[in-house]
Design a protein around this motif. Structure first.
Motif, short mmCIF file in Angstrom:
data_model
loop_
_atom_site.label_atom_id
_atom_site.label_comp_id
_atom_site.label_asym_id
_atom_site.label_seq_id
_atom_site.Cartn_x
_atom_site.Cartn_y
_atom_site.Cartn_z
N LEU A 1 1.27 -1.82 -0.20
CA LEU A 1 -0.07 0.11 0.34
C LEU A 1 1.02 1.00 -0.07
N MET A 2 0.11 2.34 -0.72
CA MET A 2 0.74 3.86 0.04
C MET A 2 -0.05 4.72 0.27
N VAL A 3 -0.29 5.17 0.79
CA VAL A 3 -1.32 6.26 1.40
C VAL A 3 -0.43 7.85 1.59
N GLY A 4 -1.97 9.04 1.43
CA GLY A 4 -0.69 9.94 1.92
C GLY A 4 -2.49 10.57 0.98
N ASP A 5 -2.03 12.06 1.05
CA ASP A 5 -2.96 13.17 0.79
C ASP A 5 -3.89 12.95 -0.97
N PRO A 6 -4.79 13.21 -1.33
CA PRO A 6 -5.61 12.06 -1.83
C PRO A 6 -5.58 12.71 -3.06
N ILE A 7 -5.52 14.78 -3.27
CA ILE A 7 -4.89 14.70 -4.36
C ILE A 7 -3.47 14.54 -5.08
N ASP A 8 -2.54 14.17 -4.28
CA ASP A 8 -1.24 13.89 -4.28
C ASP A 8 -0.76 12.45 -4.58
N LEU A 9 -2.45 11.19 -3.98
CA LEU A 9 -2.19 9.89 -4.70
C LEU A 9 -2.34 9.77 -5.68
N HIS A 10 -3.43 10.22 -6.37
CA HIS A 10 -3.72 10.59 -7.17
C HIS A 10 -2.69 10.79 -8.03
N GLN A 11 -1.83 12.07 -7.93
CA GLN A 11 -1.86 12.01 -9.29
C GLN A 11 -0.40 11.08 -9.15
N TRP A 12 0.25 10.53 -8.45
CA TRP A 12 1.37 9.47 -8.13
C TRP A 12 0.74 8.20 -8.71
N GLU A 13 -0.84 8.12 -8.83
CA GLU A 13 -0.96 6.48 -9.22
C GLU A 13 -0.67 6.76 -11.01
N MET A 14 -1.66 7.79 -11.24
CA MET A 14 -1.12 8.07 -12.83
C MET A 14 0.47 7.71 -13.15
N LYS A 15 0.78 8.30 -12.87
CA LYS A 15 2.90 7.63 -12.95
C LYS A 15 2.85 6.89 -12.82
N MET A 16 2.38 6.05 -11.63
CA MET A 16 3.26 4.40 -11.32
C MET A 16 2.42 3.14 -12.14
N ALA A 17 1.24 3.98 -12.99
CA ALA A 17 0.54 3.23 -13.65
C ALA A 17 0.53 2.75 -15.23
N ALA A 18 1.33 3.71 -15.28
CA ALA A 18 1.63 4.24 -16.91
C ALA A 18 2.68 3.99 -16.58
N GLU A 19 4.12 2.88 -15.86
CA GLU A 19 5.48 2.77 -15.75
C GLU A 19 4.65 1.43 -15.74
N LEU A 20 4.33 0.79 -14.25
CA LEU A 20 4.27 -0.08 -14.28
C LEU A 20 3.18 -1.89 -14.02
N GLY A 21 1.83 -0.53 -15.14
CA GLY A 21 1.10 -1.10 -15.50
C GLY A 21 0.89 -2.58 -16.22
N THR A 22 1.58 -2.68 -16.86
CA THR A 22 2.70 -3.82 -17.14
C THR A 22 2.49 -5.25 -16.30
N LYS A 23 2.72 -4.96 -15.15
CA LYS A 23 4.36 -5.74 -14.07
C LYS A 23 2.32 -5.90 -13.41
N MET A 24 1.22 -4.95 -12.95
CA MET A 24 0.88 -5.17 -11.39
C MET A 24 -0.12 -3.78 -11.78
N ASN A 25 -1.18 -4.44 -10.87
CA ASN A 25 -2.43 -3.88 -10.73
C ASN A 25 -1.76 -2.43 -9.71
N ILE A 26 -2.14 -1.33 -9.98
CA ILE A 26 -2.81 0.22 -9.37
C ILE A 26 -3.77 1.11 -9.49
N TYR A 27 -4.43 0.96 -8.50
CA TYR A 27 -5.80 1.50 -8.02
C TYR A 27 -5.69 2.20 -6.18
N ARG A 28 -6.92 2.83 -6.34
CA ARG A 28 -7.22 3.49 -4.81
C ARG A 28 -7.68 2.32 -4.57
N SER A 29 -8.62 2.14 -3.35
CA SER A 29 -9.56 1.38 -2.44
C SER A 29 -10.07 3.02 -1.51
N SER A 30 -9.62 3.61 -1.45
CA SER A 30 -9.85 4.69 -0.56
C SER A 30 -9.61 6.10 -1.04
#
Length: 268
Positions: free
Chosen positions: A153-182
């Motif tokens: 898990l990674m946790v933090g401010d929702p706005i910051d977390l959403h931005q990093w979610e998009m960046k990480m998904a772009a780089e690692l999305g072929t190897k794992m799933n990345i999404y928010r549960s809250s």
């Protein structure tokens, strides 16, 4: 006639105090007595789900537990692990690096604890409270985690977390799933893992169809199972994105027995 009821935990089954209310408990026991298969589906680890599964007598009634957002499925009556998936070890250094660059704490569930280097973080405190697990401070996260891992898990401010979610998904999305549960929790799970896939494993196992499934939830990680189920239920307190795709929205929230209406109307 519905044969399976799949419930998210936080924001759905339990109230804000992380407890099952008496009315909800009574309704769920009646549902199981009528023959329904009860499934607890959560991002939590097994140890955190166990007290609720035992309270609801899943062992007696033939229920199931989906943990880590679908990475592990257990037949609670037999203890058999029906399905499990793990994170590829090679992605861990990249996740750890993202945590340092973004200054968003990374953590895992391990040995009944929340393991993280950021033990004084308020968002980590919320994860600890939700799971009723103590926080264990890691000196070196990568050296102290144990494999195999079902998720991080990674946790933090929702706005910051959403931005990093998009960046990480772009780089690692072929190897794992990345999404928010809250809004403040980012799930880092094996590729293809989600609650809908886990329910599909169970419907095949039991020989029932998706049309015979009710799935209820409130968070982003509940979307897939709500879309998959024959009857997808969003709690009144659900995020807007979940309400948009639900077949039914409860009149009351998880703090006011919102599930009772679902059970009485569609099962009992």
């Amino acid at each position: 006639m519905y044969k399976m009821l799949v419930l998210d935990l936080d924001g759905t089954l339990v109230n804000s105090h992380k407890e099952i209310t008496p009315n909800t408990y009574s309704a769920l026991m009646k549902a199981q007595q009528s023959g329904i298969h009860l499934v607890l589906a959560s991002g939590r680890p097994v140890d955190s789900i166990r007290p609720l599964a035992d309270l609801l007598q899943l062992e007696r009634f033939g229920g199931f537990v989906i943990s880590y957002n679908g990475a592990r499925i257990i037949n609670w009556s037999t203890g058999e692990v029906l399905h499990q998936e793990v994170l590829p070890p090679e992605v861990l250094p990249a996740l750890y690096e993202y945590s340092h660059i973004s200054q968003l704490p990374i953590l895992v569930y391990q040995n009944g604890c929340v393991l993280t280097e950021d033990s004084d973080n308020s968002y980590v405190d919320q994860v600890s409270f939700t799971n009723k697990m103590p926080i264990k401070k890691a000196v070196n996260f990568l050296k102290e985690i144990r494999h195999p891992l079902h998720k991080c898990l990674m946790v933090g401010d929702p706005i910051d977390l959403h931005q990093w979610e998009m960046k990480m998904a772009a780089e690692l999305g072929t190897k794992m799933n990345i999404y928010r549960s809250s809004p403040f929790i980012l799930e880092l799970v094996p590729l293809g893992v989600d609650k809908a896939k886990a329910i599909a494993v169970l419907t095949d196992y039991l020989g029932i169809s998706r049309d015979e499934v009710i799935a209820a939830g409130d968070g982003y990680n509940d979307r897939s199972m709500i879309e998959y189920a024959g009857l997808g239920v969003a709690m009144k307190n659900a995020v807007p994105e979940v309400k948009e795709i639900a077949d039914f929205i409860t009149e009351f929230s998880n703090d006011k027995d919102g599930l009772v209406e679902v059970i009485e109307r569609f099962i009992l």
